[in-house]
Structure formats: structure tokens, C-alpha cells
Scaffold this motif. Structure first.
Motif, PDB file in Angstrom:
ATOM      1  N   UNK A  50       0.795  -1.447   0.155  1.00  0.00           N
ATOM      2  CA  UNK A  50       0.019   0.044   0.085  1.00  0.00           C
ATOM      3  C   UNK A  50       0.847   1.206   0.012  1.00  0.00           C
ATOM      4  N   UNK A  51       2.191   1.233   0.607  1.00  0.00           N
ATOM      5  CA  UNK A  51       2.890   2.377   0.691  1.00  0.00           C
ATOM      6  C   UNK A  51       3.501   2.651  -0.741  1.00  0.00           C
ATOM      7  N   UNK A  52       3.952   1.644  -1.182  1.00  0.00           N
ATOM      8  CA  UNK A  52       4.489   1.594  -2.731  1.00  0.00           C
ATOM      9  C   UNK A  52       3.484   2.346  -3.358  1.00  0.00           C
ATOM     10  N   UNK A  53       2.352   1.836  -3.325  1.00  0.00           N
ATOM     11  CA  UNK A  53       1.446   2.256  -4.656  1.00  0.00           C
ATOM     12  C   UNK A  53       0.873   3.760  -4.089  1.00  0.00           C
ATOM     13  N   UNK A  54       0.862   4.136  -2.768  1.00  0.00           N
ATOM     14  CA  UNK A  54       0.469   5.440  -2.428  1.00  0.00           C
ATOM     15  C   UNK A  54       1.655   6.439  -2.733  1.00  0.00           C
ATOM     16  N   UNK A  55       2.977   6.067  -2.807  1.00  0.00           N
ATOM     17  CA  UNK A  55       4.070   6.792  -3.492  1.00  0.00           C
ATOM     18  C   UNK A  55       4.092   7.098  -4.763  1.00  0.00           C
ATOM     19  N   UNK A  56       3.738   6.014  -5.464  1.00  0.00           N
ATOM     20  CA  UNK A  56       3.683   5.912  -7.032  1.00  0.00           C
ATOM     21  C   UNK A  56       2.280   6.918  -7.522  1.00  0.00           C
ATOM     22  N   UNK A  57       1.271   6.707  -7.060  1.00  0.00           N
ATOM     23  CA  UNK A  57       0.160   7.287  -7.533  1.00  0.00           C
ATOM     24  C   UNK A  57       0.417   8.989  -6.816  1.00  0.00           C
ATOM     25  N   UNK A  58       0.866   9.034  -5.987  1.00  0.00           N
ATOM     26  CA  UNK A  58       1.021  10.606  -5.648  1.00  0.00           C
ATOM     27  C   UNK A  58       1.977  11.200  -5.932  1.00  0.00           C
TER      28      UNK A  58
END
Length: 125
Positions: A50-58
Motif C-alpha cells: 500500500x505504501x509503494x502504491x501510495x508513493x507511485x500514485x501521489x
């Protein structure tokens, strides 16, 4: 003025993104452990994903929106530029948080149900 505004925008929004990701990761792990039937390994793994996806999207949103809009040439334009861009990024961060919470809540119940089914299928010793 333009370059300074861009650098400030990137510095502010990336710092906020890192702070939010760390806060959500640290405080969300307890929630994930509960959602995933106290399976800490699964909770930690999901938390990291979730953290990796959060960084990628934001960070993708932040860099993509850098080129949108008029370039500021005066101090008032720079302030409007920064407030608009940073405000948009913060709204996206909040939206991502609520999306993640809804997804975790939905899928956490499913995983918890699967774990309950798996435990019910194992004969007691």
C-alpha cells in the motif's frame, strides 16, 4: 520566480507525501493486523504494498500536475500557484487515504473470512 515556485511545490508536496505515507504505514499496521485475522506477516506485506502504491500514485500526480497551468511571474501569482497546486495534492492524498481504507476494510473482511474458513477446516488436535 517560476523556478523557485516549482521547487517549492515539489519540496512541499513530496515532504507531505512522505510524512503521510509514514504516518499511515505506522498507524495502519495495527488496523491491518486486525483485518487480516492477526496474520502479522500478511499485514506487514500488505502495508508495504500500500505504501509503494501510495508513493507511485501521489508522486506521479505531483509531477504530472507540475506542467498544468500558467507559470507564475509575480509574487501573488506564485502564492496562488503554490496554494492551488499544494491544495490539489493534499486533496489527492486524502482521497488516496480514504480509497485505501475502503479497500482494506472490504478486502480485509474477505481475507478474514477466508482465514476463518481455513481454521474451521483444520481438525482440532
Amino acid at each position: 520566480m517560476t523556478e523557485i515556485s516549482y521547487l517549492l511545490y515539489l519540496a512541499i508536496t513530496i515532504a507531505i507525501t512522505v510524512w503521510v505515507a509514514r504516518t499511515l504505514s505506522k498507524n495502519g499496521e495495527v488496523f491491518l493486523v486486525q483485518c487480516f485475522g492477526h496474520d502479522e506477516v500478511l499485514a506487514r506485506s500488505t502495508n508495504h504494498l500500500l505504501v509503494v502504491g501510495f508513493y507511485l500514485v501521489n508522486i506521479g500526480f505531483i509531477t504530472l500536475t507540475l506542467s498544468i497551468g500558467a507559470e507564475p511571474t509575480t509574487m501573488p501569482e506564485a502564492i496562488r500557484f503554490l496554494s492551488g497546486k499544494v491544495g490539489s495534492a493534499v486533496l489527492v492524498l486524502g482521497g488516496m487515504h480514504f480509497f485505501n481504507m475502503a479497500a482494506i476494510s472490504h478486502f480485509g473482511r474477505k481475507v478474514n473470512g477466508w482465514l476463518d474458513d481455513r481454521q474451521a477446516a483444520v481438525p482440532a488436535s
